[in-house]
Write a protein that holds these residues in place. Structure first.
Motif, short mmCIF file in Angstrom:
data_model
loop_
_atom_site.label_atom_id
_atom_site.label_comp_id
_atom_site.label_asym_id
_atom_site.label_seq_id
_atom_site.Cartn_x
_atom_site.Cartn_y
_atom_site.Cartn_z
N PRO A 4 0.82 -1.22 0.00
CA PRO A 4 0.00 0.00 0.00
C PRO A 4 0.85 1.26 0.00
CG PRO A 4 -0.71 -1.51 1.72
CD PRO A 4 0.58 -2.04 1.17
N PHE A 5 0.26 2.31 -0.48
CA PHE A 5 0.87 3.64 -0.47
C PHE A 5 0.28 4.36 0.74
CE2 PHE A 5 1.59 8.00 -1.81
CZ PHE A 5 2.89 7.91 -2.27
N THR A 6 1.09 4.66 1.73
CA THR A 6 0.58 5.20 2.99
C THR A 6 1.20 6.55 3.31
OG1 THR A 6 2.23 3.93 4.24
CG2 THR A 6 0.09 2.93 3.97
N LEU A 7 0.46 7.30 4.10
CA LEU A 7 0.97 8.59 4.56
C LEU A 7 0.33 8.95 5.89
CD1 LEU A 7 -1.20 11.22 4.07
CD2 LEU A 7 -0.89 10.37 1.77
N VAL A 8 1.02 9.82 6.61
CA VAL A 8 0.52 10.41 7.84
C VAL A 8 0.67 11.91 7.68
CG1 VAL A 8 0.89 10.70 10.32
CG2 VAL A 8 1.14 8.44 9.28
N GLY A 9 -0.40 12.63 8.00
CA GLY A 9 -0.36 14.08 7.91
C GLY A 9 -0.74 14.71 9.23
N THR A 10 -0.18 15.86 9.51
CA THR A 10 -0.48 16.60 10.73
C THR A 10 -0.89 18.01 10.36
OG1 THR A 10 1.20 15.31 11.92
CG2 THR A 10 0.43 17.33 12.98
N ALA A 11 -1.98 18.47 11.00
CA ALA A 11 -2.50 19.81 10.74
C ALA A 11 -2.50 20.60 12.04
CB ALA A 11 -3.91 19.74 10.17
N HIS A 12 -1.94 21.79 12.00
CA HIS A 12 -1.92 22.71 13.15
C HIS A 12 -2.81 23.90 12.81
CE1 HIS A 12 1.50 20.74 15.18
NE2 HIS A 12 1.84 20.41 13.94
N PRO A 13 -4.10 23.83 13.21
CA PRO A 13 -5.01 24.91 12.81
C PRO A 13 -4.80 26.20 13.59
CG PRO A 13 -6.14 23.33 14.20
CD PRO A 13 -4.76 22.78 13.96
N LYS A 14 -5.23 27.28 12.97
CA LYS A 14 -5.32 28.55 13.69
C LYS A 14 -6.36 28.34 14.80
CE LYS A 14 -4.41 31.23 9.53
NZ LYS A 14 -4.97 32.12 8.51
N PRO A 15 -6.09 28.81 16.03
CA PRO A 15 -7.02 28.56 17.13
C PRO A 15 -8.46 28.95 16.82
CG PRO A 15 -5.00 29.51 17.97
CD PRO A 15 -4.90 29.56 16.47
N GLU A 16 -8.64 30.07 16.15
CA GLU A 16 -10.00 30.54 15.87
C GLU A 16 -10.68 29.73 14.76
OE1 GLU A 16 -7.24 33.02 13.27
OE2 GLU A 16 -7.18 32.20 15.30
N ARG A 17 -9.93 28.87 14.06
CA ARG A 17 -10.50 28.07 12.97
C ARG A 17 -10.47 26.58 13.28
NH1 ARG A 17 -10.76 30.88 7.91
NH2 ARG A 17 -12.36 29.33 7.47
N GLN A 23 -14.45 19.94 11.85
CA GLN A 23 -15.69 19.50 11.21
C GLN A 23 -15.49 19.25 9.70
OE1 GLN A 23 -18.29 18.48 12.95
NE2 GLN A 23 -17.03 19.04 14.72
N LEU A 24 -14.72 20.11 9.06
CA LEU A 24 -14.46 19.92 7.64
C LEU A 24 -13.72 18.61 7.39
CD1 LEU A 24 -14.52 20.99 4.73
CD2 LEU A 24 -12.38 22.20 5.25
N LEU A 25 -12.67 18.37 8.16
CA LEU A 25 -11.89 17.15 7.96
C LEU A 25 -12.70 15.91 8.32
CD1 LEU A 25 -8.38 18.34 9.19
CD2 LEU A 25 -9.21 18.12 6.83
N GLU A 79 -6.33 24.42 -1.98
CA GLU A 79 -6.13 25.83 -2.33
C GLU A 79 -6.40 26.76 -1.15
OE1 GLU A 79 -8.49 26.65 -5.79
OE2 GLU A 79 -7.43 25.12 -6.97
N ARG A 80 -7.31 26.38 -0.26
CA ARG A 80 -7.71 27.24 0.86
C ARG A 80 -7.14 26.80 2.20
NH1 ARG A 80 -12.93 27.41 2.32
NH2 ARG A 80 -13.21 25.25 1.71
N ARG A 81 -6.28 25.79 2.23
CA ARG A 81 -5.83 25.20 3.49
C ARG A 81 -5.20 26.22 4.44
NH1 ARG A 81 -2.07 24.34 -0.27
NH2 ARG A 81 0.14 24.36 0.30
N MET A 82 -4.46 27.18 3.89
CA MET A 82 -3.78 28.13 4.76
C MET A 82 -4.74 29.12 5.42
SD MET A 82 -0.90 26.79 4.86
CE MET A 82 -0.23 27.94 6.03
N ASP A 83 -5.99 29.16 4.96
CA ASP A 83 -7.01 29.94 5.67
C ASP A 83 -7.28 29.33 7.05
OD1 ASP A 83 -7.23 31.46 3.38
OD2 ASP A 83 -9.16 30.58 2.77
N TYR A 84 -7.05 28.03 7.18
CA TYR A 84 -7.32 27.29 8.40
C TYR A 84 -6.09 27.02 9.25
CZ TYR A 84 -11.67 26.00 6.01
OH TYR A 84 -12.87 26.01 5.35
N LEU A 85 -4.93 27.00 8.62
CA LEU A 85 -3.71 26.48 9.27
C LEU A 85 -2.76 27.57 9.71
CD1 LEU A 85 -2.99 23.60 6.75
CD2 LEU A 85 -4.03 23.38 9.01
N GLU A 86 -2.10 27.32 10.87
CA GLU A 86 -1.01 28.19 11.33
C GLU A 86 0.23 28.00 10.48
OE1 GLU A 86 -0.45 27.27 15.51
OE2 GLU A 86 -1.65 29.03 16.02
N ARG A 87 0.47 26.77 10.06
CA ARG A 87 1.58 26.44 9.17
C ARG A 87 1.12 25.30 8.27
NH1 ARG A 87 3.85 24.48 14.43
NH2 ARG A 87 4.00 22.22 14.33
#
Length: 115
Positions: A4-17, A23-25, A79-87
């Protein structure tokens, strides 16, 4: 089956988002699990930092993952991910060293054999 092709991702959201991103994820989970080639798709939150999200994906092939990422709702999110993410998302592509076996039902874990 090939590996299998596998991955792990980590998201650090902006606190206010953070809740909005959570909910989106979460809304991506069930539709993604129904996609051709999706073996596993799991969404987690860090126990020590509840506003850090981690996702684990296993796909039959890189081609299947590429088809997933080409879907309109995921292209829009990318395209919009950085609207939600600190990095930006931290994504690690993995090589599975243990063989993948599909299970219809999971038996209750009884610990390591011989223990």
């Amino acid at each position: 089956m090939d590996q299998p092709f596998t991955l792990v991702g980590t998201a650090h959201p902006k606190p206010e988002r953070a809740e909005e991103l959570r909910q989106l994820l979460l809304s991506f989970v069930e539709p993604t699990r129904q996609e051709p080639g999706c073996l596993e798709y799991h969404f987690h939150e860090d126990r020590d930092s509840p506003d850090v999200f981690v996702f684990y994906e296993a796909w039959r092939s890189e081609k299947d993952l590429d088809a997933h990422l080409a879907l309109p709702h995921l292209r829009d999110f990318w395209e919009r991910r950085m609207d939600y993410l600190e990095r930006d998302l931290e994504i690690r592509y993995l090589t599975m060293l243990s063989p993948y076996e599909e299970h219809e039902e999971h038996e209750e874990y009884e610990g390591p054999r011989g223990a």
